[in-house]
Design a protein around this motif. Structure first.
Motif, PDB file in Angstrom:
ATOM      1  N   PRO A   1       0.837  -1.212   0.000  1.00 51.62           N
ATOM      2  CA  PRO A   1       0.000   0.000   0.000  1.00 51.62           C
ATOM      3  C   PRO A   1       0.863   1.249   0.000  1.00 51.62           C
ATOM      4  O   PRO A   1       1.929   1.293   0.598  1.00 51.62           O
ATOM      5  N   ARG A   2       0.377   2.251  -0.677  1.00 58.67           N
ATOM      6  CA  ARG A   2       1.129   3.499  -0.776  1.00 58.67           C
ATOM      7  C   ARG A   2       0.977   4.294   0.518  1.00 58.67           C
ATOM      8  O   ARG A   2      -0.133   4.499   1.014  1.00 58.67           O
ATOM      9  N   GLN A   3       2.098   4.701   1.066  1.00 55.21           N
ATOM     10  CA  GLN A   3       2.084   5.456   2.307  1.00 55.21           C
ATOM     11  C   GLN A   3       1.606   6.885   2.051  1.00 55.21           C
ATOM     12  O   GLN A   3       1.886   7.464   1.004  1.00 55.21           O
ATOM     13  N   PRO A   4       0.857   7.461   2.993  1.00 56.50           N
ATOM     14  CA  PRO A   4       0.419   8.851   2.798  1.00 56.50           C
ATOM     15  C   PRO A   4       1.607   9.796   2.808  1.00 56.50           C
ATOM     16  O   PRO A   4       2.607   9.556   3.496  1.00 56.50           O
ATOM     17  N   PRO A   5       1.556  10.864   2.037  1.00 56.34           N
ATOM     18  CA  PRO A   5       2.695  11.795   1.993  1.00 56.34           C
ATOM     19  C   PRO A   5       2.869  12.494   3.323  1.00 56.34           C
ATOM     20  O   PRO A   5       1.896  12.757   4.045  1.00 56.34           O
ATOM     21  N   PRO A   6       4.107  12.800   3.710  1.00 59.01           N
ATOM     22  CA  PRO A   6       4.336  13.508   4.978  1.00 59.01           C
ATOM     23  C   PRO A   6       3.780  14.923   4.902  1.00 59.01           C
ATOM     24  O   PRO A   6       3.715  15.522   3.833  1.00 59.01           O
ATOM     25  N   PRO A   7       3.381  15.478   6.043  1.00 59.81           N
ATOM     26  CA  PRO A   7       2.816  16.829   6.030  1.00 59.81           C
ATOM     27  C   PRO A   7       3.888  17.878   5.787  1.00 59.81           C
ATOM     28  O   PRO A   7       5.083  17.654   5.971  1.00 59.81           O
ATOM     29  N   LEU A   8       3.438  19.052   5.370  1.00 57.11           N
ATOM     30  CA  LEU A   8       4.353  20.166   5.155  1.00 57.11           C
ATOM     31  C   LEU A   8       4.963  20.612   6.481  1.00 57.11           C
ATOM     32  O   LEU A   8       4.279  20.618   7.510  1.00 57.11           O
ATOM     33  N   PRO A   9       6.243  20.975   6.507  1.00 60.19           N
ATOM     34  CA  PRO A   9       6.832  21.483   7.751  1.00 60.19           C
ATOM     35  C   PRO A   9       6.198  22.814   8.141  1.00 60.19           C
ATOM     36  O   PRO A   9       5.867  23.636   7.285  1.00 60.19           O
ATOM     37  N   GLN A  10       6.050  23.014   9.432  1.00 59.68           N
ATOM     38  CA  GLN A  10       5.458  24.239   9.970  1.00 59.68           C
ATOM     39  C   GLN A  10       6.451  24.892  10.934  1.00 59.68           C
ATOM     40  O   GLN A  10       7.153  24.204  11.673  1.00 59.68           O
ATOM     41  N   PRO A  11       6.506  26.222  10.935  1.00 60.03           N
ATOM     42  CA  PRO A  11       7.403  26.904  11.887  1.00 60.03           C
ATOM     43  C   PRO A  11       6.805  26.881  13.292  1.00 60.03           C
ATOM     44  O   PRO A  11       5.604  26.654  13.487  1.00 60.03           O
ATOM     45  N   ARG A  12       7.658  27.099  14.268  1.00 60.72           N
ATOM     46  CA  ARG A  12       7.161  27.164  15.643  1.00 60.72           C
ATOM     47  C   ARG A  12       6.263  28.374  15.852  1.00 60.72           C
ATOM     48  O   ARG A  12       5.264  28.306  16.567  1.00 60.72           O
TER      49      ARG A  12
END
Length: 340
Positions: free
Chosen positions: A195-206
């Motif tokens: 199964p295809r893994q979901p894409p990682p989320p976009l990085p967010q700043p603190r």
């Protein structure tokens, strides 16, 4: 000198029957007698495949059975690079024309077999099982009328041996069993193994401050000056700005971010926003280490036993406290024991 003209093509154009179209392509069809490959319009006019993928599929169909069609083998034969050929093979694999499977041979070797289907949609249709024709039915035997009793003169004559009935001697041929109705065989294209893994989320700043948001938006809007393919909409810029702000928060120089996002772009680039999202997520650098992290660790202290002077022979030896050396302790111990 004038440009050379193809007189044979012009002569063939004049021999075409009927009115010619005013615009568009005009076909001059000459039937092939040898060295040709049949290609379906489902491949030649496929809307989801690139021109490189269609051309590579046609070239693979024309190759004989057992020809090596790996990425490096195709790159050595064609002017396209390995990245472009690998992308075209992935397109053919996604649309069912190509399948690569790892197979274990009887001698223990592991090889990758490549299977190419010239019409993958035909595998989804049920196959019609050809039924054998029914054997011809023999007409029933005609019953002859019973013979009349012989005349008295014929009865007195010696009777000839009666001939056996030919129809009774013939064995009845067993009828062929009627073909059974089997369920239609349906071959489906196998699904992917994992199964295809979901894409990682976009990085967010603190903390997305107004200054970071302004700088990130400016960097994304300025990318089209350095790469004309990276034309982003306002919606894409607002969605990717927090990821660029996370890079800036980690003390990444804007020129470094710009070079990472514009370097070695695929050709053709169909989805620039997806490419930037992938690079901003996967290539995110770690935070810079602090001064305490870069400080050299303190070396552990090693306890050194000091030198002592022997009270008996004044020889130097190592011991935590003053006293006698080993030889003096061995000599004095029997003497002290005898005195006691």
């Amino acid at each position: 000198m004038d440009t050379p003209q193809n007189t044979a093509l012009t002569r063939a154009l004049t021999e075409l029957p009927g009115p010619l179209p005013v615009r568009g392509v005009i076909h001059i069809v000459i039937p092939h007698t040898d060295r040709f490959t049949v290609v379906g319009n489902h491949l030649a006019q496929h809307a989801g495949l690139s021109t490189v993928a269609v051309g590579l599929a046609v070239r693979i169909q024309s190759l004989p059975q057992g020809t090596e069609i790996g990425i490096k083998a195709l790159a050595a034969r064609f002017p396209e690079g390995e990245k472009l050929i690998a992308a075209a093979l992935r397109e053919l694999e996604a649309h069912g024309y190509l399948r690569r499977a790892v197979t274990n041979l009887p001698n223990g070797r592991i090889v990758t077999r490549t299977v190419f289907c010239n019409q993958p949609m035909a595998l989804l249709r049920p196959r019609v099982v050809a039924q054998r024709p029914a054997p011809p039915q023999t007409p029933p035997p005609v019953q002859e009328p019973a013979p009349e009793p012989p005349a008295p003169e014929a009865a007195a004559a010696p009777q000839a041996p009666a001939l056996p009935d030919v129809q009774q001697e013939q064995e009845q041929e067993p009828e062929a069993p009627a073909p059974q109705d089997h369920a239609p065989f349906v071959a489906l294209v196998p699904p992917p193994t994992a199964p295809r893994q979901p894409p990682p989320p976009l990085p967010q700043p603190r903390e997305l401050t107004a200054e970071l948001d302004r700088a990130a938006t400016a960097i994304l809007s300025d990318l089209r000056r350095h790469a004309h393919q990276l034309v982003l909409s306002e919606h894409d810029i607002r969605r990717l700005a927090p990821a660029v702000a996370a890079w800036l928060e980690r003390d990444t120089h804007p020129d470094t971010i710009r070079h990472t996002l514009t370097n070695d772009l695929p050709q053709p680039l169909r989805h620039p926003a997806k490419l930037l999202k992938h690079r901003l997520t996967v290539l995110l650098p770690p935070p810079l280490p602090g001064a305490d992290d870069l400080a050299a660790p303190a070396r552990p202290r090693i306890a050194v036993t000091p030198f002592q002077t022997c009270d008996g022979c004044e020889r130097a030896f190592r011991a935590p406290t003053p006293g006698h050396c080993r030889d003096c302790r061995t000599t004095h111990s029997p003497a002290q024991a005898a005195a006691a």
